[in-house]
Design an enzyme around this catalytic site. Sequence first.
Site, PDB file in Angstrom:
ATOM      1  N   ILE A  22      -5.484   2.903  -4.539  1.00  0.00           N
ATOM      2  CA  ILE A  22      -6.517   2.979  -3.508  1.00  0.00           C
ATOM      3  C   ILE A  22      -6.345   1.706  -2.680  1.00  0.00           C
ATOM      4  O   ILE A  22      -6.656   0.608  -3.129  1.00  0.00           O
ATOM      5  CB  ILE A  22      -7.923   3.049  -4.115  1.00  0.00           C
ATOM      6  CG1 ILE A  22      -8.087   4.339  -4.924  1.00  0.00           C
ATOM      7  CG2 ILE A  22      -8.985   3.001  -3.014  1.00  0.00           C
ATOM      8  CD1 ILE A  22      -9.440   4.495  -5.580  1.00  0.00           C
ATOM      9  N   PRO A  23      -5.818   1.828  -1.462  1.00  0.00           N
ATOM     10  CA  PRO A  23      -5.287   0.655  -0.747  1.00  0.00           C
ATOM     11  C   PRO A  23      -6.335  -0.172  -0.008  1.00  0.00           C
ATOM     12  O   PRO A  23      -6.334  -0.255   1.219  1.00  0.00           O
ATOM     13  CB  PRO A  23      -4.292   1.296   0.229  1.00  0.00           C
ATOM     14  CG  PRO A  23      -4.905   2.626   0.542  1.00  0.00           C
ATOM     15  CD  PRO A  23      -5.545   3.082  -0.746  1.00  0.00           C
ATOM     16  N   CYS A  24      -7.213  -0.832  -0.768  1.00  0.00           N
ATOM     17  CA  CYS A  24      -8.208  -1.684  -0.122  1.00  0.00           C
ATOM     18  C   CYS A  24      -7.550  -2.888   0.551  1.00  0.00           C
ATOM     19  O   CYS A  24      -8.172  -3.535   1.406  1.00  0.00           O
ATOM     20  CB  CYS A  24      -9.277  -2.117  -1.112  1.00  0.00           C
ATOM     21  SG  CYS A  24      -8.671  -2.886  -2.610  1.00  0.00           S
ATOM     22  N   HIS A  25      -6.294  -3.182   0.197  1.00  0.00           N
ATOM     23  CA  HIS A  25      -5.592  -4.287   0.852  1.00  0.00           C
ATOM     24  C   HIS A  25      -5.275  -3.977   2.315  1.00  0.00           C
ATOM     25  O   HIS A  25      -4.927  -4.878   3.076  1.00  0.00           O
ATOM     26  CB  HIS A  25      -4.290  -4.611   0.106  1.00  0.00           C
ATOM     27  CG  HIS A  25      -3.342  -3.461  -0.009  1.00  0.00           C
ATOM     28  ND1 HIS A  25      -3.484  -2.471  -0.956  1.00  0.00           N
ATOM     29  CD2 HIS A  25      -2.240  -3.123   0.716  1.00  0.00           C
ATOM     30  CE1 HIS A  25      -2.503  -1.585  -0.830  1.00  0.00           C
ATOM     31  NE2 HIS A  25      -1.742  -1.964   0.184  1.00  0.00           N
ATOM     32  N   ARG A  26      -5.420  -2.724   2.734  1.00  0.00           N
ATOM     33  CA  ARG A  26      -5.154  -2.348   4.126  1.00  0.00           C
ATOM     34  C   ARG A  26      -6.368  -2.501   5.024  1.00  0.00           C
ATOM     35  O   ARG A  26      -6.322  -2.118   6.192  1.00  0.00           O
ATOM     36  CB  ARG A  26      -4.633  -0.905   4.174  1.00  0.00           C
ATOM     37  CG  ARG A  26      -3.306  -0.729   3.453  1.00  0.00           C
ATOM     38  CD  ARG A  26      -2.862   0.720   3.424  1.00  0.00           C
ATOM     39  NE  ARG A  26      -1.726   0.886   2.497  1.00  0.00           N
ATOM     40  CZ  ARG A  26      -1.325   2.040   2.000  1.00  0.00           C
ATOM     41  NH1 ARG A  26      -1.954   3.162   2.340  1.00  0.00           N
ATOM     42  NH2 ARG A  26      -0.300   2.098   1.168  1.00  0.00           N
TER      43      ARG A  26
END
Length: 283
Positions: free
Chosen positions: A246-250
Amino acid sequence: METQSELDFKRIAEAINYLKLNYKDQPTLEDAAEHVNLSPFHFQRMFKDWAGVTPKQFLQYLSAEHAKAILKNRQASLFDTAFETGLSGTGRLHDLFIKVEGMTPGEYKNGGEQLHINYSFAESPFGTMLIASTTKGICYMAFADEGESGAFEKLQSQFPNAAYHRFVDQLQQNAIFIFTQDWSKLNEIKLHLKGTDFQIKVWEALLKIPMGGLTTYSGIADEVNNAKASRAVGSAVGSNPVAFLIPCHRVIKATGEIGQYHWGSERKNAMIGWEASKTLINA
């Protein structure tokens, strides 16, 4: 004891941070290599093997100007039906092969006493990860920066009464395949997550951000049809239980600055630049 890949990533992350902090001074390859105690030749080779591009090219992907351009070009259609990854020539759709199922209250009440959880440790380009799964999907994925025992204790704190078994299952293997970017090896990745309805809506919105893409907290708030909920979105992003998948880094600041990250700003820099380089290389 740290593995060689962990040691290499720490050096790369340290070099990325050094280059980003000193970008205005235009540090040379020799400067960056000296900072991480490597020869210029060895550092260049290590970095190119990891990222596929030179340190200078990588840093360009981390600039605020580059981020603003991505936000400007993609913001309007960021959450349209689906996005092609453009990797490996397969055109697989990221948000179509990762599926989220929310846990029922009965599955996590009383500390998850009804859950049987498999867990294992695996190497990623960004450090060792702990991956945990139920029979329905991945329920937890985190960087084991505090070592295996410390990482496992954090997992147990999420589901203190669950039954645990150290075992690598197919669900975990599918999750790790995402780092190879070879979609042909991937079956559907299933996530089995404990969260409120709002949190799960935010996590599903994050899954629609394409690899190499970026958005803002307000962009996520718009996607979940609550434009005034940026602060609540930030809280849901920060409580994401599945690192990287789940790409919360984006999610970055509207100014184009990368901002903070639960697993460290250096790692966030590395993730965003790595994804940008891989996407452009394979485009």
